[in-house]
Design an enzyme around this catalytic site. Structure first.
Site, mmCIF file in Angstrom:
data_model
loop_
_atom_site.group_PDB
_atom_site.id
_atom_site.type_symbol
_atom_site.label_atom_id
_atom_site.label_comp_id
_atom_site.label_asym_id
_atom_site.label_seq_id
_atom_site.Cartn_x
_atom_site.Cartn_y
_atom_site.Cartn_z
ATOM 1 N N ASN A 9 0.873 -1.171 0.000
ATOM 2 C CA ASN A 9 0.000 0.000 0.000
ATOM 3 C C ASN A 9 0.909 1.220 0.000
ATOM 4 O OD1 ASN A 9 -1.746 2.088 0.498
ATOM 5 N ND2 ASN A 9 -2.391 1.380 2.534
ATOM 6 N N TRP A 10 1.029 1.830 -1.167
ATOM 7 C CA TRP A 10 1.964 2.962 -1.286
ATOM 8 C C TRP A 10 1.419 4.218 -0.615
ATOM 9 C CZ3 TRP A 10 3.681 2.681 -7.193
ATOM 10 C CH2 TRP A 10 4.358 1.482 -7.416
ATOM 11 N N LYS A 11 0.152 4.207 -0.240
ATOM 12 C CA LYS A 11 -0.490 5.399 0.356
ATOM 13 C C LYS A 11 -0.238 6.611 -0.551
ATOM 14 C CE LYS A 11 -0.207 3.145 4.800
ATOM 15 N NZ LYS A 11 -0.070 3.229 6.250
ATOM 16 N N HIS A 95 -9.452 1.030 4.992
ATOM 17 C CA HIS A 95 -8.183 1.283 5.685
ATOM 18 C C HIS A 95 -8.433 2.225 6.859
ATOM 19 C CE1 HIS A 95 -4.092 2.470 6.546
ATOM 20 N NE2 HIS A 95 -3.706 1.394 5.882
ATOM 21 N N GLU A 97 -6.836 4.642 7.897
ATOM 22 C CA GLU A 97 -6.633 6.070 7.592
ATOM 23 C C GLU A 97 -7.872 6.663 6.949
ATOM 24 O OE1 GLU A 97 -2.946 5.438 5.507
ATOM 25 O OE2 GLU A 97 -2.005 4.911 7.414
ATOM 26 N N GLU A 167 -5.020 -4.983 10.544
ATOM 27 C CA GLU A 167 -3.997 -3.954 10.765
ATOM 28 C C GLU A 167 -4.290 -3.237 12.083
ATOM 29 O OE1 GLU A 167 -2.213 -2.756 6.678
ATOM 30 O OE2 GLU A 167 -3.834 -1.387 7.144
ATOM 31 N N GLY A 173 2.768 2.368 10.774
ATOM 32 C CA GLY A 173 3.709 3.475 10.606
ATOM 33 C C GLY A 173 4.405 3.888 11.888
ATOM 34 N N SER A 212 3.799 -2.052 10.291
ATOM 35 C CA SER A 212 5.253 -2.077 10.488
ATOM 36 C C SER A 212 5.868 -3.438 10.165
ATOM 37 C CB SER A 212 5.616 -1.632 11.911
ATOM 38 O OG SER A 212 5.177 -0.306 12.135
ATOM 39 N N GLY A 233 3.003 -1.032 4.229
ATOM 40 C CA GLY A 233 3.034 0.404 3.950
ATOM 41 C C GLY A 233 4.440 0.855 3.635
ATOM 42 N N GLY A 234 5.098 1.451 4.624
ATOM 43 C CA GLY A 234 6.416 2.064 4.421
ATOM 44 C C GLY A 234 7.415 1.179 3.687
HETATM 45 P P1 13P Z 1 3.197 0.416 7.653
HETATM 46 O O1 13P Z 1 3.724 -0.835 7.037
HETATM 47 O O2 13P Z 1 3.894 1.655 7.162
HETATM 48 O O3 13P Z 1 3.098 0.331 9.137
HETATM 49 O O4 13P Z 1 1.678 0.576 7.123
HETATM 50 C C1 13P Z 1 0.821 -0.504 7.196
HETATM 51 C C2 13P Z 1 -0.411 -0.166 6.448
HETATM 52 O O5 13P Z 1 -1.180 0.687 6.855
HETATM 53 C C3 13P Z 1 -0.677 -0.881 5.196
HETATM 54 O O6 13P Z 1 -1.961 -0.645 4.735
#
Ligand code: 13P
Length: 251
Positions: A9-11, A95, A97, A167, A173, A212, A233-234
């Site tokens: 997930n590149w956000k 998600h 977010e 998640e 993050g 993470s 994510g990251g």
């Molecule tokens: P991180 O891997 O940056 O913690 O993010 C996880 C995430 O929200 C994937 O959708």
């Protein structure tokens, strides 16, 4: 057997230049990935570029959100059919977010699940508790409510056409990861909750962990019986890190 899925997930990250670099790195290393299915979910404007670069490779792609509507006067929204038009297989829905910053409710997320299936997309359906909810001892209650909303709206068979991503919000993050045991416990609970409605759907359902996840903790998490991959994510923004997670599923 459930094939593991590792999805990035590149956000809201990247530029055309960085996306091109990342895709080149993924294409160069994908042959090392023997077991997991691999997917990336870029910001929508980069999807045509991703399609151009990844068509004909084993890597699939998806959107990060979609509208509940099929078309019309909904400024800024993207319809599921537009995602499939550009070769998307998946779409992330629910998600944390989007739940937090865009006020998405369980009901809306359930409607998005249906909209995704109507368009032929596989929903990557995100659930998870906040730190406050975990400390309050209501983690199971929260994820059960989130799952039940989709089962009530869509039916358990449709839920089984998607993928669940657990998640924990406090792990996203933050560098804090649920321990493999903590994650396994909730994954088993989630599968059990689905099994109350259909044992067959529960058995076939892929439940990913997100929060993470990195190359150095992926193998331990992926080794757990009910953890069927990751939503990253990251670490999905660097080809080496993302491929490191994908290859952790080789064992
Ligand atoms: P991180 O891997 O940056 O913690 O993010 C996880 C995430 O929200 C994937 O959708």
């Amino acid at each position: 057997m459930r094939q593991p899925l590792v999805a990035g997930n590149w956000k809201m990250n990247g530029s055309l230049a960085s996306v091109r670099e990342l895709l080149a790195g993924l294409k160069a290393g994908i042959a090392e990935v023997k077991v997991a299915e691999v997917a990336v979910c870029p910001p929508a404007v980069f999807i045509p570029e991703v399609q151009g670069q990844l068509s004909g490779t084993p890597i699939s792609w998806g959107g990060q959100d979609l509208s509940v509507h099929e078309s019309g006067a909904y400024t800024g929204e993207i319809a599921g059919s537009m995602l499939t038009d550009f070769g998307c297989k998946y779409v992330i829905i629910g998600h944390s977010e989007r739940r937090t910053y865009h006020g998405e409710t369980d009901q809306l997320v359930a409607e998005k699940f249906t909209a995704a299936r109507k368009a032929g997309l596989v929903p990557l359906f995100c659930i998870g508790e906040t730190q406050e909810e975990r400390e309050g001892g209501i983690t199971e209650e929260v994820v059960a409510r989130q799952i039940d909303a989709v089962i009530e709206h869509c039916g358990v068979d449709m839920l089984g056409e998607g993928v669940i991503a657990y998640e924990p919000v406090w792990a996203i993050g933050t560098g804090l990861t649920a321990s493999p045991e903590q994650a396994q416990d909730i994954h088993a609970f989630i599968r059990g909750r689905v099994a109350q409605n259909s044992a067959a759907v529960a058995e076939g359902l892929r439940i990913l962990y997100g929060g993470s996840m990195k190359p150095d903790n992926a193998a331990e998490l992926l080794a757990k019986a009910d953890i069927d991959g990751g939503l990253i994510g990251g670490a999905s923004l660097k080809a080496e890190d993302f491929l490191g997670i994908c290859t952790a599923a080789n064992e």
